[in-house]
Design a protein around this motif. Sequence first.
Motif, mmCIF file in Angstrom:
data_model
loop_
_atom_site.group_PDB
_atom_site.id
_atom_site.type_symbol
_atom_site.label_atom_id
_atom_site.label_comp_id
_atom_site.label_asym_id
_atom_site.label_seq_id
_atom_site.Cartn_x
_atom_site.Cartn_y
_atom_site.Cartn_z
ATOM 1 N N TRP A 154 0.811 -1.221 0.000
ATOM 2 C CA TRP A 154 0.000 0.000 0.000
ATOM 3 C C TRP A 154 0.846 1.273 0.000
ATOM 4 O O TRP A 154 0.316 2.367 0.009
ATOM 5 N N PHE A 155 2.160 1.140 -0.004
ATOM 6 C CA PHE A 155 3.048 2.311 0.013
ATOM 7 C C PHE A 155 3.213 2.808 -1.423
ATOM 8 O O PHE A 155 4.082 2.374 -2.164
ATOM 9 N N SER A 156 2.372 3.730 -1.830
ATOM 10 C CA SER A 156 2.322 4.209 -3.206
ATOM 11 C C SER A 156 3.356 5.307 -3.444
ATOM 12 O O SER A 156 4.091 5.715 -2.540
ATOM 13 N N ARG A 157 3.386 5.794 -4.681
ATOM 14 C CA ARG A 157 4.313 6.880 -5.023
ATOM 15 C C ARG A 157 3.960 8.167 -4.287
ATOM 16 O O ARG A 157 4.846 8.925 -3.877
ATOM 17 N N ALA A 158 2.659 8.415 -4.133
ATOM 18 C CA ALA A 158 2.248 9.630 -3.415
ATOM 19 C C ALA A 158 2.719 9.581 -1.962
ATOM 20 O O ALA A 158 3.195 10.587 -1.417
ATOM 21 N N ALA A 169 3.392 17.780 9.489
ATOM 22 C CA ALA A 169 3.610 16.907 8.336
ATOM 23 C C ALA A 169 3.711 15.449 8.761
ATOM 24 O O ALA A 169 3.227 14.548 8.067
ATOM 25 N N ARG A 170 4.335 15.181 9.916
ATOM 26 C CA ARG A 170 4.460 13.811 10.396
ATOM 27 C C ARG A 170 3.096 13.220 10.755
ATOM 28 O O ARG A 170 2.796 12.057 10.436
ATOM 29 N N LYS A 171 2.242 14.026 11.406
ATOM 30 C CA LYS A 171 0.904 13.547 11.743
ATOM 31 C C LYS A 171 0.083 13.272 10.479
ATOM 32 O O LYS A 171 -0.633 12.273 10.394
ATOM 33 N N GLU A 172 0.214 14.170 9.508
ATOM 34 C CA GLU A 172 -0.524 13.976 8.249
ATOM 35 C C GLU A 172 -0.053 12.724 7.519
ATOM 36 O O GLU A 172 -0.860 11.963 6.963
ATOM 37 N N PHE A 173 1.269 12.479 7.528
ATOM 38 C CA PHE A 173 1.809 11.288 6.870
ATOM 39 C C PHE A 173 1.365 10.017 7.595
ATOM 40 O O PHE A 173 1.025 9.009 6.952
ATOM 41 N N ILE A 195 -0.793 7.018 5.766
ATOM 42 C CA ILE A 195 -0.319 5.642 5.605
ATOM 43 C C ILE A 195 -1.258 4.663 6.316
ATOM 44 O O ILE A 195 -1.486 3.542 5.837
ATOM 45 N N ARG A 196 -1.862 5.074 7.441
ATOM 46 C CA ARG A 196 -2.841 4.204 8.096
ATOM 47 C C ARG A 196 -4.094 4.057 7.247
ATOM 48 O O ARG A 196 -4.674 2.969 7.145
ATOM 49 N N SER A 197 -4.509 5.152 6.625
ATOM 50 C CA SER A 197 -5.679 5.090 5.754
ATOM 51 C C SER A 197 -5.421 4.215 4.535
ATOM 52 O O SER A 197 -6.285 3.444 4.110
#
Length: 333
Positions: free
Chosen positions: A145-149, A179-183, A187-189
Amino acid sequence: MHRDIAAIICYGTSTCRTNLDQLVTEPTRHKDDCNNILDLVFTDNTNIVKKVSVTDGISDHDAVVVDLDLRPSRKRKKKKKKFLVDKADLEAIGDHIRQFSAEYFAKLVDVSASAKWDAIKNCILEAMEKFVPSRMTSSRFDVPWFSRALRRQCRKKQKLYNRARKTKSGEDWSIFCSARKEFTRAIRSAKARFVNEFLSSSIKDKPKAFWSYIKNLRQERTGVGDLKKDNKTVSDTKEKAEMLNHQFQSVFTKENDNTLPHVSFSLPHGIPNLIISTNGVEKLLMNINASKAMGPDGIPPWFLKLAAKILLHYYETCSRLRLIMEKCPMIGR
């Protein structure tokens, strides 16, 4: 006596219920003529235990030394060559094999089945290398699930961290934390979306992908672990198989084949003549499971199924020759 029996029963039931293994097997208390195991070490994961030994301690008590492997070990995946089957040039493959047919039916008439099969195999491998694009797989452990985005977002987060660490500004640290919280949320989503959407449908449609994901969730390695040879750790599967094969052969007695008795064997009924037809060979080639691994000849099943109609006559003539000569090529045994 009754207390000892009750203690033994309690010890056995408690270890079974909790799935614990007791590691100490040597006596740790020496007094007069009695040697007892008084010091116990329990674990629920024997894979992390390297060595258990008993050394001299204080007075009549020995000390138990346990060597554990607590550091997580992760091996880098070996790079493999992966053919892009969807981008294969079928017309070029057909032309290449048709050019080979002139030599096959003209010059390889009176040769053995092994020579015919070697010629077919070399032609197939050459066509794969020329007309089927390929790439080397990555040695990184990337989650599906780790995409390019997400990878771009991860690099952006790292740049913000480097800038905040360099400037030591409160505002930069605040931007990095956001930014860390958003990332983390992203990634959880993405993982939840992958599990809910892809895995739920892949159980029936793509079972291989589903079980590959389940296999990667393991926290410990199963099967044959790493072996040591000449003070070197061997992790390659082929080398480990050769080491174990050599070890097994060394414990058997090598007998002289000339002294073995001759046993006569005859079939009560003869085998009827086998009929090899073009339709039968085509049906076998088309029913090949393309997701299976290749055999010792190095030809993947997907290529045989992809070029089944082109390779049909070659396999038919080679199979008939095997029956006539009553001999199978070494690579096909």
